[in-house]
Scaffold this motif. Structure first.
Motif, short mmCIF file in Angstrom:
data_model
loop_
_atom_site.label_atom_id
_atom_site.label_comp_id
_atom_site.label_asym_id
_atom_site.label_seq_id
_atom_site.Cartn_x
_atom_site.Cartn_y
_atom_site.Cartn_z
N ARG A 9 0.97 -1.27 -0.03
CA ARG A 9 0.25 -0.14 0.14
C ARG A 9 0.99 1.28 -0.01
NH1 ARG A 9 -2.71 0.30 4.98
NH2 ARG A 9 -4.03 1.83 4.26
N PHE A 11 4.12 3.99 -1.22
CA PHE A 11 4.71 4.59 -2.42
C PHE A 11 5.20 3.57 -3.35
CE2 PHE A 11 8.65 7.03 -3.82
CZ PHE A 11 8.06 7.63 -4.83
N ILE A 12 6.23 2.96 -2.89
CA ILE A 12 6.86 2.09 -3.93
C ILE A 12 5.94 0.78 -4.28
CG2 ILE A 12 8.80 0.31 -4.35
CD1 ILE A 12 10.55 2.18 -2.39
N SER A 31 -0.28 -6.15 4.91
CA SER A 31 -0.21 -4.79 5.36
C SER A 31 -0.49 -4.98 6.99
CB SER A 31 -1.61 -4.16 4.80
OG SER A 31 -1.89 -2.98 5.45
N ARG A 32 -0.47 -3.80 7.71
CA ARG A 32 -0.75 -4.18 9.07
C ARG A 32 -2.05 -3.98 9.25
NH1 ARG A 32 2.64 1.08 10.81
NH2 ARG A 32 2.07 1.54 8.76
N ALA A 60 8.12 -3.24 2.62
CA ALA A 60 7.46 -2.52 3.75
C ALA A 60 8.60 -1.68 4.48
CB ALA A 60 7.00 -3.56 4.67
N GLY A 61 8.19 -0.87 5.31
CA GLY A 61 9.18 -0.28 6.28
C GLY A 61 8.67 1.35 6.59
N GLN A 62 8.59 1.44 7.91
CA GLN A 62 8.17 2.68 8.49
C GLN A 62 9.05 3.83 8.04
OE1 GLN A 62 6.51 3.00 12.08
NE2 GLN A 62 6.51 5.04 11.40
N ARG A 83 11.24 -3.42 8.84
CA ARG A 83 12.03 -3.90 7.85
C ARG A 83 12.70 -5.37 7.98
NH1 ARG A 83 12.17 1.37 7.87
NH2 ARG A 83 12.03 2.75 6.08
N VAL A 163 14.13 7.24 -4.30
CA VAL A 163 13.04 7.05 -5.16
C VAL A 163 12.76 8.46 -5.37
CG1 VAL A 163 11.15 5.53 -5.94
CG2 VAL A 163 13.05 4.67 -4.32
P1 NDP Z 1 6.01 4.20 2.56
O1 NDP Z 1 6.04 4.72 3.61
O2 NDP Z 1 5.13 5.03 1.40
O3 NDP Z 1 5.28 2.71 2.48
C1 NDP Z 1 5.85 1.66 3.36
C2 NDP Z 1 4.89 0.49 3.75
O4 NDP Z 1 5.27 -0.02 4.96
C3 NDP Z 1 3.58 1.22 4.16
O5 NDP Z 1 2.64 1.15 3.20
C4 NDP Z 1 3.15 0.41 5.39
O6 NDP Z 1 2.30 -0.56 5.04
C5 NDP Z 1 4.36 -0.62 5.65
N1 NDP Z 1 4.84 0.00 7.04
C6 NDP Z 1 4.92 1.23 7.67
N2 NDP Z 1 5.42 1.15 8.76
C7 NDP Z 1 5.38 -0.07 9.35
C8 NDP Z 1 5.60 -0.59 10.63
N3 NDP Z 1 6.08 0.00 11.43
N4 NDP Z 1 5.46 -2.10 10.39
C9 NDP Z 1 5.08 -2.67 9.47
N5 NDP Z 1 4.90 -2.12 8.11
C10 NDP Z 1 4.94 -0.86 8.20
O7 NDP Z 1 7.42 3.68 1.78
P2 NDP Z 1 8.31 3.64 0.50
O8 NDP Z 1 7.33 2.92 -0.48
O9 NDP Z 1 8.91 4.95 0.05
O10 NDP Z 1 9.32 2.66 1.18
C11 NDP Z 1 9.09 1.18 1.09
C12 NDP Z 1 10.58 0.55 1.37
O11 NDP Z 1 11.55 0.89 0.67
C13 NDP Z 1 10.92 1.07 2.98
O12 NDP Z 1 11.53 0.04 3.64
C14 NDP Z 1 12.40 2.18 2.55
O13 NDP Z 1 13.15 1.99 3.73
C15 NDP Z 1 12.76 1.30 1.26
N6 NDP Z 1 13.41 2.34 0.41
C16 NDP Z 1 12.65 3.49 0.15
C17 NDP Z 1 13.30 4.49 -0.53
C18 NDP Z 1 12.78 5.83 -1.02
O14 NDP Z 1 13.19 6.71 -1.69
N7 NDP Z 1 11.33 5.91 -0.67
C19 NDP Z 1 14.79 4.55 -0.82
C20 NDP Z 1 15.17 3.19 -0.55
C21 NDP Z 1 14.72 2.13 0.08
P3 NDP Z 1 0.73 -0.94 5.87
O15 NDP Z 1 0.31 0.49 6.43
O16 NDP Z 1 -0.19 -1.33 4.63
O17 NDP Z 1 1.03 -1.71 6.78
#
Ligand code: NDP
Length: 296
Positions: A9, A11-12, A31-32, A60-62, A83, A163
């Motif tokens: 859900r 950005f990426i 997703s959470r 995924a990643g905060q 992560r 990104v």
């Molecule tokens: P977003 O913040 O847009 O989305 C990440 C998704 O991770 C959310 O939709 C959420 O899904 C999930 N998430 C967020 N917090 C938590 C948590 N505490 N526990 C479990 N899941 C969680 O991030 P991006 O799409 O920009 O990035 C995705 C990944 O790519 C990240 O790990 C980031 O570090 C990595 N990355 C991103 C870069 C960038 O420039 N954007 C560059 C390099 C790496 P939901 O709410 O559905 O649970």
């Protein structure tokens, strides 16, 4: 033909899911939040992979650079667990599955390469732990490792640069200041800015899912290496704005805390050597074409 996408859900993740759906894959998101066509991390821990999962991806990643979140021990733990733990959950589910997926693609960051103005990094370079983000990147990649004898499932790690896309990440935060003519480089602007356009990153992940014979690390960066100042100048130019106001490092250190602000104030020169060698072609190989798309 199901592809399971952790963080689908985000950005990426949402761009990736769109490319996958256009290619007629059946996409299931983890997703959470429970929801239609969503699985939760708990579902995966309890029940393993859904039947007929052909590929597994984790993006995924905060959000690390959330200015509303203080850089506390608790928040750092969230950044880490969101992560490393989610990745470990998927790795275990693949190991336990009787019907294995064909490919497993995870993301990590170029933060595993130590900023050094004299060094050009490629995928085979040895990584070392030197700060929080390099430790996180190494643990994240380790959590994705499948045992050597599990040859049915190919594993790929995409080490992504910053990104660039209109609806998320850095550009979402910078668009307004640059649009108002208040943009500029971070600090001196001489630090490298490893970058990739969102469309190319989504395509690269799909390429990694589909391409038989590709495994290991692929640098998710564009072939044109640029500095932070070159980015600021190009982005401002496509918006017909000046980029004369540098953002002082001290301001970022105050907003984000020095440890976290390093993501913006420092950068490494990273080349996609393997990514190109295995045959991936970029739609946006240079910053000018990428920035032109961002302001369309
Ligand atoms: P977003 O913040 O847009 O989305 C990440 C998704 O991770 C959310 O939709 C959420 O899904 C999930 N998430 C967020 N917090 C938590 C948590 N505490 N526990 C479990 N899941 C969680 O991030 P991006 O799409 O920009 O990035 C995705 C990944 O790519 C990240 O790990 C980031 O570090 C990595 N990355 C991103 C870069 C960038 O420039 N954007 C560059 C390099 C790496 P939901 O709410 O559905 O649970």
């Amino acid at each position: 033909n199901t592809v399971l996408v952790g963080g689908g859900r985000g950005f990426i993740g949402s761009h990736l899911c769109k490319v996958l759906r256009n290619k007629q894959f059946d996409v299931k998101i983890i997703s959470r939040m429970p929801g239609p066509n969503h699985l939760t991390w708990h579902d995966i821990e309890q029940c393993g992979l859904p039947a007929r999962t052909r590929a597994v991806v984790n993006v995924a990643g905060q959000n690390v650079l959330d200015p509303t979140k203080r850089w506390t021990a608790g928040f750092k733990q969230n950044v880490w667990n969101s992560r490393v733990r989610t990745t470990a959950t998927l790795t275990k589910a693949i190991i336990d599955a009787t019907d294995k997926p064909k490919s497993y693609v995870t993301i990590s960051g170029v933060g595993v390469y130590k900023p050094n103005p004299l060094k050009e990094y490629v995928e085979d370079d040895v990584t070392e732990e030197f700060d929080f983000f390099s430790k996180l990147g190494i643990a994240w990649e380790k959590a994705a490792k499948l045992p050597e004898n599990l040859s049915q499932c190919r594993q790929v790690t995409v080490r992504s640069g910053v990104v660039l896309g209109r609806d998320g990440g850095m550009i979402k935060q910078l668009y307004l200041p640059f649009f108002l003519g208040l943009g500029g480089p971070v600090g001196s602007g001489s630090q490298y800015l490893p970058w990739i356009h969102i469309e190319d990153l989504a395509r690269l992940i799909v390429f990694a899912i589909e391409m038989e014979g590709v495994d290991g690390v692929l640098n998710g960066v564009a072939p044109q290496t640029i500095t932070n100042k070159e980015f600021a100048d190009t982005f401002a130019k496509v918006l017909w704005r000046p980029a004369v106001l540098p953002l002082p490092e001290s301001v970022l250190n105050t907003i984000f805390n020095k440890e976290r602000a390093k993501l913006l104030t420092q950068g490494q020169k990273v080349l996609p050597k393997r990514t190109q060698a295995v045959g991936f072609n970029y739609v946006y190989p240079d910053i000018k074409s990428a920035c032109e798309e961002l302001v369309l």
